[in-house]
Design a protein around this motif. Structure first.
Motif, PDB file in Angstrom:
ATOM      1  N   GLU A 169      -2.714 -36.782 -51.654  1.00  0.00           N
ATOM      2  CA  GLU A 169      -3.032 -37.570 -50.466  1.00  0.00           C
ATOM      3  C   GLU A 169      -4.371 -37.192 -49.835  1.00  0.00           C
ATOM      4  O   GLU A 169      -4.765 -37.738 -48.816  1.00  0.00           O
ATOM      5  N   ASP A 170      -5.058 -36.216 -50.481  1.00  0.00           N
ATOM      6  CA  ASP A 170      -6.372 -35.839 -49.962  1.00  0.00           C
ATOM      7  C   ASP A 170      -7.289 -35.333 -51.084  1.00  0.00           C
ATOM      8  O   ASP A 170      -7.777 -34.192 -51.039  1.00  0.00           O
ATOM      9  N   ASN A 171      -7.495 -36.176 -52.072  1.00  0.00           N
ATOM     10  CA  ASN A 171      -8.453 -35.886 -53.147  1.00  0.00           C
ATOM     11  C   ASN A 171      -8.186 -34.541 -53.830  1.00  0.00           C
ATOM     12  O   ASN A 171      -9.105 -33.791 -54.176  1.00  0.00           O
ATOM     13  N   GLY A 172      -6.906 -34.230 -54.009  1.00  0.00           N
ATOM     14  CA  GLY A 172      -6.542 -33.018 -54.734  1.00  0.00           C
ATOM     15  C   GLY A 172      -6.570 -31.750 -53.902  1.00  0.00           C
ATOM     16  O   GLY A 172      -6.568 -30.644 -54.464  1.00  0.00           O
ATOM     17  N   ASN A 258     -15.195 -37.510 -34.681  1.00  0.00           N
ATOM     18  CA  ASN A 258     -14.943 -37.826 -36.096  1.00  0.00           C
ATOM     19  C   ASN A 258     -14.145 -36.698 -36.744  1.00  0.00           C
ATOM     20  O   ASN A 258     -14.691 -35.901 -37.514  1.00  0.00           O
ATOM     21  N   PRO A 259     -12.832 -36.619 -36.468  1.00  0.00           N
ATOM     22  CA  PRO A 259     -12.028 -35.542 -37.053  1.00  0.00           C
ATOM     23  C   PRO A 259     -11.928 -35.669 -38.573  1.00  0.00           C
ATOM     24  O   PRO A 259     -12.037 -36.770 -39.135  1.00  0.00           O
ATOM     25  N   LYS A 260     -11.698 -34.570 -39.216  1.00  0.00           N
ATOM     26  CA  LYS A 260     -11.468 -34.557 -40.650  1.00  0.00           C
ATOM     27  C   LYS A 260      -9.998 -34.859 -40.915  1.00  0.00           C
ATOM     28  O   LYS A 260      -9.118 -34.066 -40.591  1.00  0.00           O
ATOM     29  N   TYR A 261      -9.739 -36.051 -41.482  1.00  0.00           N
ATOM     30  CA  TYR A 261      -8.386 -36.471 -41.812  1.00  0.00           C
ATOM     31  C   TYR A 261      -8.190 -36.429 -43.329  1.00  0.00           C
ATOM     32  O   TYR A 261      -9.169 -36.472 -44.096  1.00  0.00           O
ATOM     33  N   PRO A 262      -6.932 -36.415 -43.787  1.00  0.00           N
ATOM     34  CA  PRO A 262      -6.683 -36.600 -45.217  1.00  0.00           C
ATOM     35  C   PRO A 262      -7.202 -37.964 -45.679  1.00  0.00           C
ATOM     36  O   PRO A 262      -7.261 -38.917 -44.890  1.00  0.00           O
ATOM     37  N   GLN A 263      -7.549 -38.070 -46.936  1.00  0.00           N
ATOM     38  CA  GLN A 263      -8.096 -39.315 -47.468  1.00  0.00           C
ATOM     39  C   GLN A 263      -7.134 -40.485 -47.271  1.00  0.00           C
ATOM     40  O   GLN A 263      -7.557 -41.598 -46.932  1.00  0.00           O
ATOM     41  N   ARG A 264      -5.842 -40.242 -47.464  1.00  0.00           N
ATOM     42  CA  ARG A 264      -4.866 -41.310 -47.306  1.00  0.00           C
ATOM     43  C   ARG A 264      -4.888 -41.860 -45.890  1.00  0.00           C
ATOM     44  O   ARG A 264      -4.811 -43.072 -45.691  1.00  0.00           O
ATOM     45  N   TYR A 265      -4.997 -41.007 -44.901  1.00  0.00           N
ATOM     46  CA  TYR A 265      -5.054 -41.449 -43.511  1.00  0.00           C
ATOM     47  C   TYR A 265      -6.281 -42.326 -43.297  1.00  0.00           C
ATOM     48  O   TYR A 265      -6.203 -43.387 -42.652  1.00  0.00           O
ATOM     49  N   CYS A 266      -7.410 -41.904 -43.841  1.00  0.00           N
ATOM     50  CA  CYS A 266      -8.647 -42.683 -43.698  1.00  0.00           C
ATOM     51  C   CYS A 266      -8.504 -44.058 -44.329  1.00  0.00           C
ATOM     52  O   CYS A 266      -8.954 -45.072 -43.767  1.00  0.00           O
ATOM     53  N   ASP A 267      -7.877 -44.090 -45.497  1.00  0.00           N
ATOM     54  CA  ASP A 267      -7.687 -45.367 -46.192  1.00  0.00           C
ATOM     55  C   ASP A 267      -6.807 -46.308 -45.384  1.00  0.00           C
ATOM     56  O   ASP A 267      -7.096 -47.516 -45.272  1.00  0.00           O
ATOM     57  N   ILE A 268      -5.730 -45.788 -44.821  1.00  0.00           N
ATOM     58  CA  ILE A 268      -4.805 -46.607 -44.040  1.00  0.00           C
ATOM     59  C   ILE A 268      -5.469 -47.144 -42.773  1.00  0.00           C
ATOM     60  O   ILE A 268      -5.308 -48.307 -42.396  1.00  0.00           O
ATOM     61  N   TYR A 275     -16.062 -36.551 -44.865  1.00  0.00           N
ATOM     62  CA  TYR A 275     -15.760 -35.226 -45.413  1.00  0.00           C
ATOM     63  C   TYR A 275     -15.249 -35.293 -46.849  1.00  0.00           C
ATOM     64  O   TYR A 275     -14.799 -34.292 -47.391  1.00  0.00           O
ATOM     65  N   SER A 276     -15.327 -36.456 -47.476  1.00  0.00           N
ATOM     66  CA  SER A 276     -14.741 -36.620 -48.810  1.00  0.00           C
ATOM     67  C   SER A 276     -15.379 -35.706 -49.851  1.00  0.00           C
ATOM     68  O   SER A 276     -14.739 -35.354 -50.849  1.00  0.00           O
ATOM     69  N   ASN A 277     -16.600 -35.284 -49.629  1.00  0.00           N
ATOM     70  CA  ASN A 277     -17.281 -34.397 -50.581  1.00  0.00           C
ATOM     71  C   ASN A 277     -17.360 -32.955 -50.066  1.00  0.00           C
ATOM     72  O   ASN A 277     -18.130 -32.143 -50.600  1.00  0.00           O
ATOM     73  N   ASP A 278     -16.570 -32.655 -49.044  1.00  0.00           N
ATOM     74  CA  ASP A 278     -16.542 -31.298 -48.500  1.00  0.00           C
ATOM     75  C   ASP A 278     -16.092 -30.304 -49.562  1.00  0.00           C
ATOM     76  O   ASP A 278     -15.209 -30.608 -50.392  1.00  0.00           O
ATOM     77  N   GLU A 279     -16.668 -29.114 -49.524  1.00  0.00           N
ATOM     78  CA  GLU A 279     -16.216 -28.052 -50.420  1.00  0.00           C
ATOM     79  C   GLU A 279     -14.809 -27.621 -50.013  1.00  0.00           C
ATOM     80  O   GLU A 279     -14.507 -27.473 -48.834  1.00  0.00           O
ATOM     81  N   TYR A 280     -13.952 -27.431 -51.003  1.00  0.00           N
ATOM     82  CA  TYR A 280     -12.583 -27.020 -50.715  1.00  0.00           C
ATOM     83  C   TYR A 280     -12.564 -25.553 -50.294  1.00  0.00           C
ATOM     84  O   TYR A 280     -13.134 -24.697 -50.970  1.00  0.00           O
ATOM     85  N   TRP A 281     -11.894 -25.280 -49.171  1.00  0.00           N
ATOM     86  CA  TRP A 281     -11.770 -23.895 -48.712  1.00  0.00           C
ATOM     87  C   TRP A 281     -10.367 -23.380 -48.978  1.00  0.00           C
ATOM     88  O   TRP A 281      -9.375 -24.054 -48.691  1.00  0.00           O
ATOM     89  N   TYR A 282     -10.312 -22.185 -49.565  1.00  0.00           N
ATOM     90  CA  TYR A 282      -9.023 -21.532 -49.816  1.00  0.00           C
ATOM     91  C   TYR A 282      -9.071 -20.108 -49.237  1.00  0.00           C
ATOM     92  O   TYR A 282     -10.099 -19.418 -49.359  1.00  0.00           O
ATOM     93  N   PRO A 283      -7.990 -19.652 -48.631  1.00  0.00           N
ATOM     94  CA  PRO A 283      -7.999 -18.288 -48.081  1.00  0.00           C
ATOM     95  C   PRO A 283      -7.993 -17.229 -49.169  1.00  0.00           C
ATOM     96  O   PRO A 283      -7.462 -17.454 -50.262  1.00  0.00           O
ATOM     97  N   TYR A 284      -8.614 -16.096 -48.858  1.00  0.00           N
ATOM     98  CA  TYR A 284      -8.549 -14.947 -49.761  1.00  0.00           C
ATOM     99  C   TYR A 284      -7.144 -14.372 -49.697  1.00  0.00           C
ATOM    100  O   TYR A 284      -6.603 -14.120 -48.626  1.00  0.00           O
TER     101      TYR A 284
END
Length: 286
Positions: A169-172, A258-268, A275-284
């Protein structure tokens, strides 16, 4: 006479030694008894939530939010599944209970303490967390009460956002806001993501030395037709610091343009996802 004295003196010495042994042994018993009693007193401190503790030894705290019917004891099970379908008294019930993630430590208190509850689209459990998608509601109720068994605590809300639990629901990508160890090296990345996503900007500052409380429940705003999205509304708050007042200056709260929403929310909603090309952040992982 000298012979008798030679016998009496050793006997007296032995008697003195025996008396000393019994005397100091008695003192040691008294000291042990005093210490044991002191330990018992220190560990038997009564809690104002004692009735809940007696009912369920999974009790870890109590949450209350003004302006809602959220007013519940909080538990922590051996997994994150049991209290989805069991109430506070461990009886089967679809509404479940408000519970702390098993990844969190209620004693040592991780940087991020996560609480879950169902959204039944009514006033029960965490259903009314959705009220916080309204900036005006936040301005009236910017503080959460979440106590431990022995300490009253208040938490200032600093962000509210919509996110997804299904990567499709958010580009993986899934934002891991439920990870307990978001302080330290994780802090900057976590706060950056939250600041992009929050529906409004608050006057509540957060630093890596704070304790965070995260409330999470299902959000139905990404459902369509027969498709039920795996979406969440999240309320993030930080513990009121020592010596700090619990009030929040909500006059400085403004909408995020302009909040960052999941892609599905934006589509709806027909929103351009910048933010569709934002770098994915993962915690250490710690």
């Amino acid at each position: 006479m000298k012979k008798s004295a030679g016998i009496i003196i050793p006997v007296l010495l032995i008697a003195v030694c025996i008396f000393a042994v019994f005397y100091f042994h008695s003192k040691a018993d008294d000291a042990y008894s005093t210490t044991k009693n002191a330990d018992t007193v220190s560990t038997s401190e009564a809690s104002k939530y004692q009735s809940y503790i007696d009912r369920n030894n999974d009790f870890v705290g109590y949450i209350k939010i003004d302006g809602t019917d959220i007013d519940y004891p909080v538990v922590q099970g051996e997994d994150n599944e049991f209290y989805l379908t069991h109430n506070f008294d461990k009886k089967e019930e679809e509404r479940g209970a408000i519970y702390m993630s098993t990844e969190c430590n209620p004693l040592s208190e991780d940087f991020n303490t996560v609480l879950y509850g169902h959204n039944w689209l009514d006033t029960t459990m965490f259903s009314e967390l959705v009220k916080y998608d309204d900036i005006e509601f936040y301005k009236q109720h910017p503080v959460i009460h979440f106590d431990t068994a022995y300490e009253d605590r208040q938490w200032k809300i600093f962000a509210v956002f919509i996110t997804n639990a299904d990567e499709n629901e958010d580009n993986g990508y899934v934002f891991n806001y439920v990870y307990p160890h978001l302080g330290g090296d994780n802090f900057n990345g976590y706060i950056s993501e939250v600041n992009k996503r929050t529906l409004y900007k608050t006057d509540v500052d957060v630093n890596s030395g704070d304790k965070i409380l995260t409330l999470s429940t299902c959000y139905r705003g990404m459902d369509t037709g027969d498709y039920r999205a795996d979406a969440r509304i999240v309320v993030a708050a930080r513990l009121v610091r020592n010596g700090e007042r619990a009030n929040v200056n909500t006059l400085k709260t403004v909408k995020n343009s302009n909040p960052k929403y999941p892609q599905r929310y934006c589509d709806i909603m027909g929103i351009d996802n910048r933010y569709s090309n934002d770098e994915y952040w993962y915690p250490y992982e710690n």
